[in-house]
Every structure is written in structure tokens, then in C-alpha cells.
Design a protein around this motif. Structure first.
Motif, mmCIF file in Angstrom:
data_model
loop_
_atom_site.group_PDB
_atom_site.id
_atom_site.type_symbol
_atom_site.label_atom_id
_atom_site.label_comp_id
_atom_site.label_asym_id
_atom_site.label_seq_id
_atom_site.Cartn_x
_atom_site.Cartn_y
_atom_site.Cartn_z
ATOM 1 N N THR A 45 122.471 9.235 -66.279
ATOM 2 C CA THR A 45 123.958 9.929 -67.132
ATOM 3 C C THR A 45 123.827 9.464 -68.402
ATOM 4 O OG1 THR A 45 125.335 8.374 -66.613
ATOM 5 C CG2 THR A 45 125.670 9.538 -65.462
ATOM 6 N N TYR A 48 119.247 11.563 -69.639
ATOM 7 C CA TYR A 48 119.077 13.710 -70.670
ATOM 8 C C TYR A 48 120.111 13.994 -71.827
ATOM 9 C CZ TYR A 48 118.116 13.096 -65.868
ATOM 10 O OH TYR A 48 117.155 12.969 -64.240
ATOM 11 N N PRO A 49 121.596 13.461 -71.634
ATOM 12 C CA PRO A 49 122.278 13.839 -73.428
ATOM 13 C C PRO A 49 121.358 13.190 -74.221
ATOM 14 C CG PRO A 49 123.071 12.528 -72.100
ATOM 15 C CD PRO A 49 122.110 12.429 -71.098
ATOM 16 N N LYS A 111 127.644 14.015 -73.257
ATOM 17 C CA LYS A 111 127.138 14.503 -72.233
ATOM 18 C C LYS A 111 127.553 15.988 -71.564
ATOM 19 C CE LYS A 111 129.557 11.651 -68.043
ATOM 20 N NZ LYS A 111 129.633 12.549 -67.793
ATOM 21 N N MET A 115 126.037 18.806 -75.360
ATOM 22 C CA MET A 115 124.605 18.762 -74.449
ATOM 23 C C MET A 115 124.124 20.477 -74.233
ATOM 24 S SD MET A 115 123.046 16.912 -71.570
ATOM 25 C CE MET A 115 123.452 17.154 -70.238
ATOM 26 N N ILE A 413 124.658 17.495 -66.347
ATOM 27 C CA ILE A 413 124.242 16.514 -66.372
ATOM 28 C C ILE A 413 123.303 16.533 -65.518
ATOM 29 C CG2 ILE A 413 125.392 14.287 -65.078
ATOM 30 C CD1 ILE A 413 124.324 14.210 -68.706
ATOM 31 N N TRP A 416 120.910 20.103 -66.332
ATOM 32 C CA TRP A 416 120.329 20.318 -67.889
ATOM 33 C C TRP A 416 119.679 21.009 -68.415
ATOM 34 C CZ3 TRP A 416 116.248 17.820 -70.371
ATOM 35 C CH2 TRP A 416 115.972 17.252 -70.255
#
Length: 446
Positions: A45, A48-49, A111, A115, A413, A416
Motif C-alpha cells: 500500500t 506502489y503509490p 493511492k 495514482m 492498489i 496499478w
């Protein structure tokens, strides 16, 4: 319009070119491939963002904004970011901008919609090729088979295991449930006890969404062996997720792709209405009855889950009606049932109900605009024979159905990379400007 005749490459030439990745490609490639590592560390979590935001900032140049215009769908998602932020501020103001609630709300925006915008924009500001994303997702999807095999061996050999919280996840503030590493367990499906697992996600239905999207992305993998392994891993994860809606959407995507390739796409809606009407007439049923019968069977597979979702969505809509234009701004209200045994925040499930509840009609207009504009971006190339766009279009239709059952900002998320793939296809379209014949030649190679 220039002629594009891709040269025939030998295997060595192809491999050497695939290794010459840009800085952004290398970061994205290894971030996707190392998904099992981030899962075991509890960093999904966060990483990725952060990666998408970092690359977005690193690639931001004024000349790129001027010379290389972004597609309308990218701007629509950015508009959704600002619409959500504006309604969030109104909601947070009502509780005095409480520190934890403010941080949680802004992180959800970071996120979620932000994102999505970042991932779809990265290929326009960095050199990110479709085949690079496809190879990374293929390797990641292959790991599905390995991890699922291990989990099933543990389940049937040692029995159900306790979930555990990864060490680094303990340092992340806020709710920890989605960061838990969970093992496979036995759950009833149509009354039959079957294994089910979340794997790299927070909930089994999300694994179903990931499996479906990965399957159609990996159809473009050029390496035959990796493609087979990736398709197998994606399909197995789709099955073991026990996601009923994902199962229905899987053949639907194939049907959409077939309609494009057979020239029926423009008349698809007429065929669907005609076939439904024909069945209804033959069986002496109304359209409502025809839909209600299979829907009842569909819901009976996991009856308790279906009732819980229906209850939460209904309560969410009721709460939206109290503040229809700007919504509540934050997910603060909850619904309880079973004498208080079960409590969930409103907006937990359907994305459409959640957007209405949190952002009101104002935010819902931006949300629907972003969804439709993204879908329309792939329509014309798909009609003209671009197989990548045909798969992207079908996957988007499936995703729009799937987010009716699961909140998009909660599960995005975990896939993505799908939005980077979409952005890479659009960027490739913009840069090459290929005509129909040339696209057919190129897409057939994938």
C-alpha cells in the motif's frame, strides 16, 4: 501518416532491445516483478503509490505539457482528483480536520484516483513500452501459480494457518487488516467446501479482478513459455478467488473481443437485446423474470456475502440522499447488523454508491466522465483492428462491472500496473499514429 514496417528481429536482437530499458521502465518492471516481496514485507500500500508519484514528479517538464498533450481521459482522472479533494475538505471541516481521519482520507486519495492519473500519465512523460509492462506482469502472474501451490500444500498438509502481520507493516500507521499475509482456507461455495485465498490482495474478489486483468494483458506476451505460465497463473487465481462476478466477466471480455474482430461491435447492443428478448419470448418470461432467475442462483453461491453487500449498498444510498450534491466528504458513518456483531463503514462495496455517498452528484459526474472517456479512448483503434485496444476495451468493461461490487479506491492498489498498461497503449498510439493496416501488422506480433 508515415509507413511503419517493423523489421523482423532475430531472438538475440529482440532480447538485447528488451534489456535496454529506460530508468522508469526498470523501476516499474522490478516493482511489478517483486510483488511477492512487497506482499511478504507488508509494503504494497506504500510502495506502489510512492513509485508512481515519484516517477510522475521526475518526468514533469513544462515542455512536455506543451508539446505532448495528454488524452482527455487523463485530464478527466485529474479532474476527479480535484473533485474528490474538494469534497474531502468539506467533509474534514465538519470534524475539525482530526489528524488521523485527515491523514487516512488524503492517503486514500493518494493511492486511489491520484495514482490512477499518475499511472496513465507516466508513459507520456517517460519511455515505457507496452511489451515491458506485459513481460513484468507475465512474471508476476507466473508467481501466482507458485504461491497458490505452496498455500494449497500448506492447507491440505498442515491445515488452516493463522494470518500474520509482516514486520515492516507494523510501522505503517492506520488500519492493518489489508496488510495481513493470509493463507488459503476452506469456504463453502454453493454449499461445497472449496479452498479460497486472497494471495497478494486484501480480499479474494480483488484477486479475481487481478487474475482477469492479468490474463488478457498477458495474451500479448511474445515469449511462448512465459505466456503459457502467466495465463495459467492468472486463470487459477481467477478460479480460486471464487469471485462470481469476475467469472461472469471473463467470458464477457472474450465476447467483446470477438465482436470487434467479427465486425459486430457496432451492432452488439442490438444483438444482446434481440437475444434476451428471444429467450424471454420462448420461455414466456418477462425481461425482469429472465434476469431475476439467474441472479437468484448467482447470489445463492455465497448467500450471506450477497446479503451483506446489498445491505451496505442500500444503507450507503440512503445516507447519500441526506447530502446529495456534495456528499459527506469522508467515510465516517457505519452500518451494523446481527445485533451489532457486524459493523462496516458505508461505501465499503459498490464504487458507484461510494462516490455518490462521499463526493455527491458533483463528484459522481467527474467519476463517470473519467470512466467513459477512458473507455472511448480505445474504441476507435479497437474498431480499426488494434488487438491491444480490443483487449483493453473489454477489460475496462469488465472492470466497470466489477467495481459495482468492490470499491475501486480500495482495490486499485493491487492492479496499478493495469493503468500503466493502458497509458502505454495510448502513448504508443499517439507517438506512432499508425493506420489500420499497420496496427493489424503490429498487434498480430503480440
Amino acid at each position: 501518416m508515415f509507413a511503419f514496417n517493423p523489421p523482423v528481429k532475430t531472438r538475440n536482437q529482440s532480447n538485447s532491445k528488451s534489456e535496454a530499458k529506460s530508468f522508469a521502465e526498470r523501476i516499474i518492471y522490478w516493482t511489478i516483478v517483486l510483488t511477492p516481496v512487497w506482499w511478504l514485507l507488508g509494503l504494497q500500500t506504500i510502495i506502489y503509490p510512492v513509485v508512481s508519484a515519484f516517477l510522475l514528479i521526475a518526468g514533469l517538464r513544462l515542455d512536455k505539457l506543451i508539446k505532448k498533450s495528454l488524452p482527455i481521459c487523463n485530464w478527466a482522472w485529474l479532474g476527479m482528483v480535484f473533485a474528490a479533494l474538494w469534497t474531502n475538505i468539506f467533509g474534514l471541516e465538519t470534524i475539525g480536520f482530526e489528524a488521523l481521519k485527515t491523514a487516512a482520507t488524503l492517503f486514500t486519495l493518494f493511492k486511489g484516483y491520484l495514482m490512477i492519473f499518475a499511472c496513465m500519465t507516466l508513459p507520456f512523460w517517460h519511455r515505457i513500452r507496452v511489451q515491458t509492462i506485459t513481460r513484468a506482469v507475465s512474471l508476476m502472474a507466473t508467481s501466482y501459480s507458485i504461491l497458490l501451490t505452496i498455500q494449497l500444500l500448506i492447507l491440505f498438509g498442515l491445515g488452516p494457518q493463522e494470518h500474520f502481520l509482516p514486520p515492516l507493516a507494523r510501522l505503517i500507521p492506520g488500519e492493518k487488516t489489508s496488510l495481513m499475509v493470509k493463507f488459503a482456507e476452506i469456504q463453502p461455495f454453493f454449499g461445497i467446501p472449496l479452498p479460497r485465498t486472497d494471495l497478494y490482495t486484501a480480499d479474494p474478489p480483488i484477486l479475481g479482478v487481478c487474475g482477469l486483468l492479468c490474463f488478457f494483458m498477458c495474451l500479448s506476451e511474445t515469449n511462448k513459455n512465459w505466456r503459457k505460465l502467466a495465463l495459467a497463473g492468472s486463470f487459477i487465481s481467477l478460479i480460486i478467488s471464487q469471485s462470481r462476478l469476475a467469472w461472469v466477466c471473463f467470458p464477457l471480455v472474450w465476447l467483446i473481443i470477438y465482436c470487434f474482430r467479427s465486425g459486430l461491435a457496432r451492432q452488439a447492443y442490438l444483438w444482446v437485446i434481440s437475444i434476451i428478448s428471444l429467450f424471454a419470448a420462448v420461455l414466456s418470461l418477462t425481461i425482469k423474470d429472465l434476469i431475476a432467475s439467474p441472479l437468484a442462483t448467482f447470489n445463492s453461491a455465497r448467500a450471506d456475502s450477497s446479503k451483506d453487500r446489498e445491505y451496505i449498498v442500500s444503507a450507503t444510498i440512503d445516507a447519500w440522499k441526506e447530502s446529495p450534491w456534495l456528499g459527506w466528504g469522508i467515510m465516517e458513518k457505519t452500518a451494523s447488523w446481527g445485533n451489532g456483531a457486524f459493523v462496516l463503514p458505508l461505501g465499503t462495496f459498490s464504487s458507484y454508491a461510494q462516490v455518490l455517498y462521499v463526493h455527491g452528484i458533483f463528484g459522481f459526474i467527474f467519476f463517470v466522465t473519467a470512466l467513459i472517456s477512458t473507455l472511448c479512448s480505445f474504441w476507435q483503434p479497437a474498431i480499426k483492428g488494434n488487438q491491444l485496444c480490443q483487449r483493453a476495451f473489454g477489460c475496462l468493461i469488465a472492470l466497470y462491472l466489477l467495481i459495482h461490487a468492490t470499491n475501486l479506491t480500495w482495490m486499485v492498489i493491487y492492479f496499478w500496473f493495469f493503468f500503466i498498461w493502458l497509458g502505454a497503449i495510448l502513448s504508443q498510439l499517439q507517438q506512432q499514429g499508425l493506420d489500420v493496416t499497420e496496427w493489424e501488422e503490429l498487434s498480430n506480433r503480440f
